[in-house]
Enzyme design. Sequence first.
Site, PDB file in Angstrom:
ATOM      1  N   SER A 182       0.791  -1.226   0.000  1.00 13.13           N
ATOM      2  CA  SER A 182       0.000   0.000   0.000  1.00 13.13           C
ATOM      3  C   SER A 182       0.825   1.279   0.000  1.00 13.13           C
ATOM      4  O   SER A 182       0.368   2.294  -0.484  1.00 13.13           O
ATOM      5  CB  SER A 182      -0.955  -0.007   1.195  1.00 13.13           C
ATOM      6  OG  SER A 182      -0.240  -0.125   2.397  1.00 13.13           O
ATOM      7  N   HIS A 207      -5.453  -3.286  -2.596  1.00 13.62           N
ATOM      8  CA  HIS A 207      -5.165  -2.364  -3.703  1.00 13.62           C
ATOM      9  C   HIS A 207      -5.222  -3.021  -5.072  1.00 13.62           C
ATOM     10  O   HIS A 207      -5.368  -2.335  -6.078  1.00 13.62           O
ATOM     11  CB  HIS A 207      -3.804  -1.689  -3.495  1.00 13.62           C
ATOM     12  CG  HIS A 207      -3.816  -0.744  -2.339  1.00 13.62           C
ATOM     13  ND1 HIS A 207      -4.284   0.538  -2.442  1.00 13.62           N
ATOM     14  CD2 HIS A 207      -3.483  -0.917  -1.039  1.00 13.62           C
ATOM     15  CE1 HIS A 207      -4.218   1.130  -1.262  1.00 13.62           C
ATOM     16  NE2 HIS A 207      -3.722   0.261  -0.394  1.00 13.62           N
ATOM     17  N   LYS A 267     -11.638   0.645  -1.846  1.00 12.04           N
ATOM     18  CA  LYS A 267     -10.682   1.291  -2.753  1.00 12.04           C
ATOM     19  C   LYS A 267     -11.267   1.306  -4.167  1.00 12.04           C
ATOM     20  O   LYS A 267     -12.206   2.038  -4.418  1.00 12.04           O
ATOM     21  CB  LYS A 267      -9.335   0.632  -2.597  1.00 12.04           C
ATOM     22  CG  LYS A 267      -8.764   1.133  -1.261  1.00 12.04           C
ATOM     23  CD  LYS A 267      -7.700   0.386  -0.607  1.00 12.04           C
ATOM     24  CE  LYS A 267      -7.427   1.057   0.732  1.00 12.04           C
ATOM     25  NZ  LYS A 267      -6.768   0.216   1.685  1.00 12.04           N
TER      26      LYS A 267
HETATM   27  C1  LIG Z   1      -6.772   0.085   3.131  1.00 16.93           C
HETATM   28  C2  LIG Z   1      -6.191  -1.208   3.463  1.00 16.93           C
HETATM   29  C3  LIG Z   1      -6.798  -2.070   4.386  1.00 16.93           C
HETATM   30  C4  LIG Z   1      -7.973  -1.633   5.215  1.00 16.93           C
HETATM   31  O1  LIG Z   1      -9.137  -1.618   4.466  1.00 16.93           O
HETATM   32  P1  LIG Z   1     -10.367  -0.704   4.930  1.00 16.93           P
HETATM   33  O2  LIG Z   1     -11.497  -1.260   4.153  1.00 16.93           O
HETATM   34  O3  LIG Z   1     -10.013   0.695   4.547  1.00 16.93           O
HETATM   35  O4  LIG Z   1     -10.504  -0.878   6.401  1.00 16.93           O
HETATM   36  C5  LIG Z   1      -6.261  -3.317   4.562  1.00 16.93           C
HETATM   37  N1  LIG Z   1      -5.161  -3.703   3.896  1.00 16.93           N
HETATM   38  C6  LIG Z   1      -4.529  -2.903   3.023  1.00 16.93           C
HETATM   39  C7  LIG Z   1      -3.329  -3.407   2.294  1.00 16.93           C
HETATM   40  C8  LIG Z   1      -5.015  -1.621   2.780  1.00 16.93           C
HETATM   41  O5  LIG Z   1      -4.377  -0.812   1.944  1.00 16.93           O
END
Ligand SMILES: *Cc1c(COP(=O)(O)O)cnc(C)c1O
Length: 386
Positions: A175, A203, A234
């Site tokens: 990320s 992602h 996302k």
């Molecule tokens: C954003 C993210 C999460 C958390 O997801 P949310 O739905 O925002 O709680 C988990 N793992 C990774 C790699 C992320 O980038």
Amino acid sequence: MFKEYLQKLQDQHLLRRLRTIASSTGPTVRLDGHTVILLSSNNYLGLATHPAVIEAAVEATRQYGAGSGASRLVCGTLTPHEELETALARFKGTDAALTFAAGYLANISAVPALIGKDGLILADRLCHASLIDGCRLSGATFRVYHHRDMNHLEQLLTRRLPGKPTLIVTDGIFSMDGDIAPMRDIALLAERYGAAVYVDDAHGTGILGETGRGTLEHCDVETRIPYHMGTLSKAIGSTGGYLAGSAEFVAYLVNTCRAFTYTTAPTPAAAAAATAALRVIRQEPERRARLWQNRHHLAQGLTSLGFRLAASESPILPVIVGDPDRAMSLAHTLLTLGVYAPAIRPPTVPASTSRIRFTITADHTDEHIDQALAALAQAGRALNMI
Ligand SMILES: *Cc1c(COP(=O)(O)O)cnc(C)c1O
């Protein structure tokens, strides 16, 4: 106590503050009375503001209400939740899927459901914080391997006590760096040494692979990895997290995940929006094509300006600056020039790798990108970074 703590953070340039955006999330946003180009959202395909996705959320709210009333196991499983899980399983090519109110909740409860005190977790050093929290909560012995270093992972696998249950944990796309886990090699090592693999594809979901099914499709290992996790927050443009796998796996999670049992079900709007977004992902592949075109445009621009770009292979394009105060200066100067992308600092990233983590979406136009690059050229020169 609070004051001193905050002052110390401020002195180290590590204080965080919330900023309010008075518009939808991109490609441009209203911030402090100005319209600026947003280059930090994970809304990769622009689906958070897609008319069909918004309409689905509105319609579900009308039909099922604003809240869902209870935990899924009490009386919170509504038709939109079931429809979403059917759509997700179809999208991922698995028997079943289970959704959570957030990706964070999915990770902190699914990892402990899969492995306990007698087990061993081997995780990439740059795994997301929610995975690390899940690993810690599990009570398993927890070791990290150097980032994407398969020799180190193999070393840790060979050093285990015989018969120790082992789970390898990794992000699909990392990320904060935007690079991709070597999933084929991980699958191979897991098979060779009898370990299971858990992939967080927050992602990659929606943007990688021939049909957007994510990192595992991209690496052609979908059937070789048992535990697929991702977010709806996302590229899918809503909120929530999911796990996809066999029907027994999902039934097991329903019976073991504390952050599934002890929290209220996601809103009908969030579930219906995600289902609609999955449909758009299937029906409008040109969005994915446009995203990658934009990614190429911005990456080339940053490189030719002379910025130090991380080894990204995705729409996450981090410019590594070094010290937190330098990253703050760059973010501040960019904002005065009409580009919003906040600095990412420790503890989110390792010391001395503070950065601006640019992300691009399918909704950005060539003009947005050229304008942003012009601002970057000006800011980079003013701060002696290029
Ligand atoms: C954003 C993210 C999460 C958390 O997801 P949310 O739905 O925002 O709680 C988990 N793992 C990774 C790699 C992320 O980038």
